[in-house]
Design a protein around this motif. Structure first.
Motif, PDB file in Angstrom:
ATOM      1  N   ALA A  42       6.474 -20.792  -9.385  1.00  0.00           N
ATOM      2  CA  ALA A  42       6.442 -22.197  -9.789  1.00  0.00           C
ATOM      3  C   ALA A  42       7.607 -22.942  -9.155  1.00  0.00           C
ATOM      4  N   ALA A  43       8.789 -22.324  -9.184  1.00  0.00           N
ATOM      5  CA  ALA A  43       9.952 -22.941  -8.542  1.00  0.00           C
ATOM      6  C   ALA A  43       9.729 -23.067  -7.040  1.00  0.00           C
ATOM      7  N   ALA A  44       9.101 -22.059  -6.435  1.00  0.00           N
ATOM      8  CA  ALA A  44       8.856 -22.085  -4.991  1.00  0.00           C
ATOM      9  C   ALA A  44       7.944 -23.237  -4.594  1.00  0.00           C
ATOM     10  N   ALA A  76      12.155 -35.283  -5.663  1.00  0.00           N
ATOM     11  CA  ALA A  76      13.619 -35.279  -5.653  1.00  0.00           C
ATOM     12  C   ALA A  76      14.125 -35.018  -7.071  1.00  0.00           C
ATOM     13  N   TYR A  77      15.386 -34.639  -7.134  1.00  0.00           N
ATOM     14  CA  TYR A  77      16.047 -34.385  -8.418  1.00  0.00           C
ATOM     15  C   TYR A  77      17.082 -35.472  -8.655  1.00  0.00           C
ATOM     16  N   ALA A  78      16.968 -36.140  -9.799  1.00  0.00           N
ATOM     17  CA  ALA A  78      17.914 -37.207 -10.126  1.00  0.00           C
ATOM     18  C   ALA A  78      17.975 -37.375 -11.629  1.00  0.00           C
ATOM     19  N   GLU A  79      19.179 -37.570 -12.143  1.00  0.00           N
ATOM     20  CA  GLU A  79      19.399 -37.812 -13.565  1.00  0.00           C
ATOM     21  C   GLU A  79      18.782 -36.712 -14.425  1.00  0.00           C
ATOM     22  N   HIS A 132      10.234 -35.054 -15.682  1.00  0.00           N
ATOM     23  CA  HIS A 132      10.573 -33.952 -16.572  1.00  0.00           C
ATOM     24  C   HIS A 132      11.660 -33.108 -15.922  1.00  0.00           C
ATOM     25  N   THR A 133      12.329 -32.314 -16.736  1.00  0.00           N
ATOM     26  CA  THR A 133      13.389 -31.454 -16.219  1.00  0.00           C
ATOM     27  C   THR A 133      12.804 -30.335 -15.367  1.00  0.00           C
ATOM     28  N   PRO A 134      13.607 -29.730 -14.500  1.00  0.00           N
ATOM     29  CA  PRO A 134      13.139 -28.562 -13.747  1.00  0.00           C
ATOM     30  C   PRO A 134      12.655 -27.446 -14.668  1.00  0.00           C
ATOM     31  N   SER A 135      13.341 -27.225 -15.778  1.00  0.00           N
ATOM     32  CA  SER A 135      12.928 -26.184 -16.725  1.00  0.00           C
ATOM     33  C   SER A 135      11.538 -26.459 -17.263  1.00  0.00           C
ATOM     34  N   SER A 136      11.277 -27.715 -17.586  1.00  0.00           N
ATOM     35  CA  SER A 136       9.955 -28.086 -18.091  1.00  0.00           C
ATOM     36  C   SER A 136       8.877 -27.866 -17.046  1.00  0.00           C
ATOM     37  N   LEU A 172      16.497 -25.891  -9.749  1.00  0.00           N
ATOM     38  CA  LEU A 172      15.430 -24.947 -10.072  1.00  0.00           C
ATOM     39  C   LEU A 172      15.958 -23.529 -10.229  1.00  0.00           C
ATOM     40  N   ALA A 173      16.930 -23.138  -9.407  1.00  0.00           N
ATOM     41  CA  ALA A 173      17.528 -21.812  -9.542  1.00  0.00           C
ATOM     42  C   ALA A 173      18.174 -21.659 -10.915  1.00  0.00           C
ATOM     43  N   GLN A 174      18.868 -22.686 -11.362  1.00  0.00           N
ATOM     44  CA  GLN A 174      19.482 -22.647 -12.677  1.00  0.00           C
ATOM     45  C   GLN A 174      18.433 -22.600 -13.775  1.00  0.00           C
ATOM     46  N   ALA A 175      17.332 -23.336 -13.587  1.00  0.00           N
ATOM     47  CA  ALA A 175      16.269 -23.368 -14.591  1.00  0.00           C
ATOM     48  C   ALA A 175      15.602 -22.002 -14.741  1.00  0.00           C
ATOM     49  N   VAL A 176      15.303 -21.353 -13.615  1.00  0.00           N
ATOM     50  CA  VAL A 176      14.675 -20.033 -13.664  1.00  0.00           C
ATOM     51  C   VAL A 176      15.631 -19.009 -14.271  1.00  0.00           C
TER      52      VAL A 176
END
Length: 225
Positions: free
Chosen positions: A34-36, A48-51, A80-84, A213-217
């Motif tokens: 999923a992260a990939a 992109a990742y922001a806020e 939504h957050t990367p974790s979500s 994403l690495a942190q989320a996984v």
């Protein structure tokens, strides 16, 4: 796109070539894939990742069905957050990617019956070229003194986060040394969150997504906070 997606490369590394069975916990692999997929969209300049959230920045389709389905979901939803997102996307993703690899002749679908009624699918390797290229790029990155390209560095980061050294045929001291080098690659590339964006050797937009994403996984697997 190179024709081979990061999620496909990750899956091929995680499955034994001969038995066609996963060599690591499936939830780990599902989260990693999923992260990939999300990283692939970042590499293509679509998200992109922001806020603290992932959001679509360009809804233009990539031409890859799995990526475009995910991109459409992200574009149609609130951020939504990367974790979500990794939790939302992991269900059913592995089967779809395996289906694509079977259709392209990269792996075979061996349908077996256990206990007379339980169907078990194995996916032994049919065409070694794709995985050979993946392993070759990783081996070159591990042996070299320079940071590899964005895609290979992102793959190395996922391999490190998922603790996939055994999938590379390594154990003991070799596995520990490989892990240290994988983490070094992630750090120098700016994917570990420990290098400033100015010092990152890859695009800042990609660095932010991969690091998040690495942190989320990692957090989802309960290995580090």
């Amino acid at each position: 796109m190179t024709g081979v997606a990061l999620a496909e490369e990750l899956l091929l590394l995680a499955y034994d070539d001969e038995s066609g069975k996963a060599t690591m916990p499936r939830i780990s692999l599902d989260l990693g894939m999923a992260a990939a997929v999300l990283i692939e969209l970042a590499l293509a300049g679509r998200i992109a990742y922001a806020e603290g959230n992932l959001a679509a920045t360009d809804p233009t389709p990539t031409g890859e069905p799995i990526l475009d389905d995910v991109l459409a979901r992200i574009a149609a939803d609130t951020p939504h957050t990367p974790s979500s997102w990794v939790q939302r996307l992991r269900h059913g993703l592995r089967d779809r990617i395996l289906g694509d690899l079977v259709a392209r002749g990269v792996v075979r679908d061996v349908d077996e019956t256990e206990l007379g009624f339980i169907h078990v699918h194995r996916y032994p390797l049919a065409d070694a070229a794709v995985e050979a290229d993946t392993r070759g790029r990783l081996a070159e990155a591990l042996a070299g003194g320079k940071v590899p390209d964005e895609r290979t560095a992102a793959l190395a980061t996922l391999v490190a986060v998922l603790r996939m050294e055994p999938a590379l045929g390594l154990g003991g001291d070799a596995a520990r040394e490989t892990r240290a080098r994988l983490e070094e690659i992630a750090g120098v590339a700016g994917f570990s969150g420990e290098v400033s964006l100015e010092d990152s050797v890859v695009r800042p937009s990609v660095s932010l997504v991969v690091a998040a994403l690495a942190q989320a996984v990692d957090a989802a697997l309960g290995k580090r906070v």
